[in-house]
Design an enzyme around this catalytic site. Structure first.
Site, PDB file in Angstrom:
ATOM      1  N   LYS A  49      37.407  41.118  34.707  1.00 37.56           N
ATOM      2  CA  LYS A  49      35.961  41.260  34.879  1.00 37.56           C
ATOM      3  C   LYS A  49      35.517  42.655  34.445  1.00 37.56           C
ATOM      4  CE  LYS A  49      35.694  37.927  38.691  1.00 37.56           C
ATOM      5  NZ  LYS A  49      35.567  37.678  40.141  1.00 37.56           N
ATOM      6  N   GLN A  93      35.367  40.820  45.664  1.00 41.08           N
ATOM      7  CA  GLN A  93      36.363  39.836  45.233  1.00 41.08           C
ATOM      8  C   GLN A  93      36.991  39.149  46.442  1.00 41.08           C
ATOM      9  OE1 GLN A  93      36.927  38.920  42.074  1.00 41.08           O
ATOM     10  NE2 GLN A  93      38.534  37.473  42.611  1.00 41.08           N
ATOM     11  N   ASP A 116      27.439  37.418  42.554  1.00 39.94           N
ATOM     12  CA  ASP A 116      28.243  36.227  42.821  1.00 39.94           C
ATOM     13  C   ASP A 116      27.358  35.053  43.241  1.00 39.94           C
ATOM     14  OD1 ASP A 116      31.001  36.097  42.418  1.00 39.94           O
ATOM     15  OD2 ASP A 116      31.432  37.350  44.169  1.00 39.94           O
TER      16      ASP A 116
HETATM   17  N1  GUN Z   1      37.735  34.649  43.927  1.00 35.62           N
HETATM   18  C1  GUN Z   1      37.913  33.532  43.170  1.00 35.62           C
HETATM   19  N2  GUN Z   1      36.786  33.242  42.507  1.00 35.62           N
HETATM   20  C2  GUN Z   1      35.882  34.178  42.839  1.00 35.62           C
HETATM   21  C3  GUN Z   1      34.528  34.421  42.450  1.00 35.62           C
HETATM   22  O1  GUN Z   1      33.906  33.707  41.667  1.00 35.62           O
HETATM   23  N3  GUN Z   1      33.943  35.504  43.018  1.00 35.62           N
HETATM   24  C4  GUN Z   1      34.594  36.289  43.887  1.00 35.62           C
HETATM   25  N4  GUN Z   1      33.940  37.313  44.405  1.00 35.62           N
HETATM   26  N5  GUN Z   1      35.834  36.108  44.263  1.00 35.62           N
HETATM   27  C5  GUN Z   1      36.476  35.053  43.734  1.00 35.62           C
END
Ligand code: GUN
Length: 280
Positions: A49, A93, A116
């Protein structure tokens, strides 16, 4: 053979478009990814990311907090990011360590910086058909469906999975696109029969190759959100890809939904930056 929906290529095009839009701005949109502890998969996701964001011209940084971080400390960190004018997007995350209340962390993020789309306010806006920040993976799936050329209006869509991150928001987006939506899950009676009715099948249960070829309606568009590891260590989706030749189109795993999730995080961050700075 089913047409392959190439998420890697589509994501690259979307990232290039976003990079051009960012380059035209008088500021760098700021993204902060918060990682707590040492979940190994999260390490990979967070690096990907951060790299994609930098490559597209965002001011991105990762805040890696120790496993022992208390909930109060995490909430204080989030509060300081909420107050930081340079920060347009905050992503915490998941998964968080067990001693931290995940819902409390999600609710602590300022909804205008919630890239998110997990905050209850944004989830509620989506469920009410109002504009707001939408979770990245379902947003990416909608781009893939647009790319597939599938007719959505009036089509039967089945979402397999009911998570806060994918299944529920996915169902709301498909409803907003005039699909007739069914949400099925691991407790659904006769899952196969439900799947066989679907013109659009979005699989997000996290069970390796659970959707068999016989569950797929001929000519359906299949989007596979799952990333699972087989006993031999290789990756596979929630759909038995090799049995899906009679679908009209299908996403591969890897290279389907995954890259779109990252591109849509950038899209959300740009949206959030523009919305917040226009309001200022
Ligand atoms: N962990 C797995 N997928 C995601 C996501 O889309 N966002 C976040 N913050 N954590 C994750």
């Amino acid at each position: 053979m089913a047409r392959l929906l190439d998420g890697k290529a589509l994501a690259a095009r979307l990232r290039a478009t976003l990079a051009a839009r960012v380059a035209a701005l008088p500021f760098e949109p700021g993204l902060v990814v918060v990682r707590v502890g040492e979940d190994p998969a999260s390490g990979v996701y967070v690096r990907n990311k951060d790299r994609a964001a930098r490559e597209a011209g965002f001011a991105s940084r990762t805040l890696h907090l120790p496993e022992a971080t208390t909930e109060a400390e995490l909430l204080a960190t989030i509060a300081s990011l909420n107050a930081d004018d340079r920060v347009d997007g905050i992503l915490v995350q998941l998964p968080l360590p067990a001693h931290v209340n995940t819902q409390a962390a999600i609710a602590a993020v300022d909804p205008v910086k919630d890239v998110d789309g997990f905050h209850p306010l944004n989830a509620g806006r989506l469920a009410s058909g109002l504009p707001g920040l939408v979770p990245c993976t379902p947003r990416g799936v909608m781009h893939l469906l647009a790319e597939s050329g599938a007719r959505l209006r009036g089509a039967r869509a089945l979402v397999l999975g009911r998570s806060q991150i994918v299944g529920r928001p996915m169902a709301q987006l498909l409803l907003g696109a005039d699909c007739t939506v069914t949400v099925a899950h691991s407790r659904t009676d006769d899952l196969g029969a439900e799947c066989r009715r679907a013109d659009i099948l979005v699989a997000a249960v996290g069970r390796a190759e659970m959707v068999k070829g016989g569950w797929i309606k001929p000519g359906a568009v299949v989007v596979d959100v799952g990333i699972n590891r087989r006993a031999d260590g290789t990756l596979c989706g929630d759909v038995a890809f090799g049995e899906a030749g009679h679908a009209a189109a299908i996403t591969p795993v890897p290279g389907g939904v995954g890259p779109m999730t990252i591109a849509c995080l950038l899209e959300n961050t740009l949206d959030a930056a523009i919305a917040r700075r226009m309001a200022a």
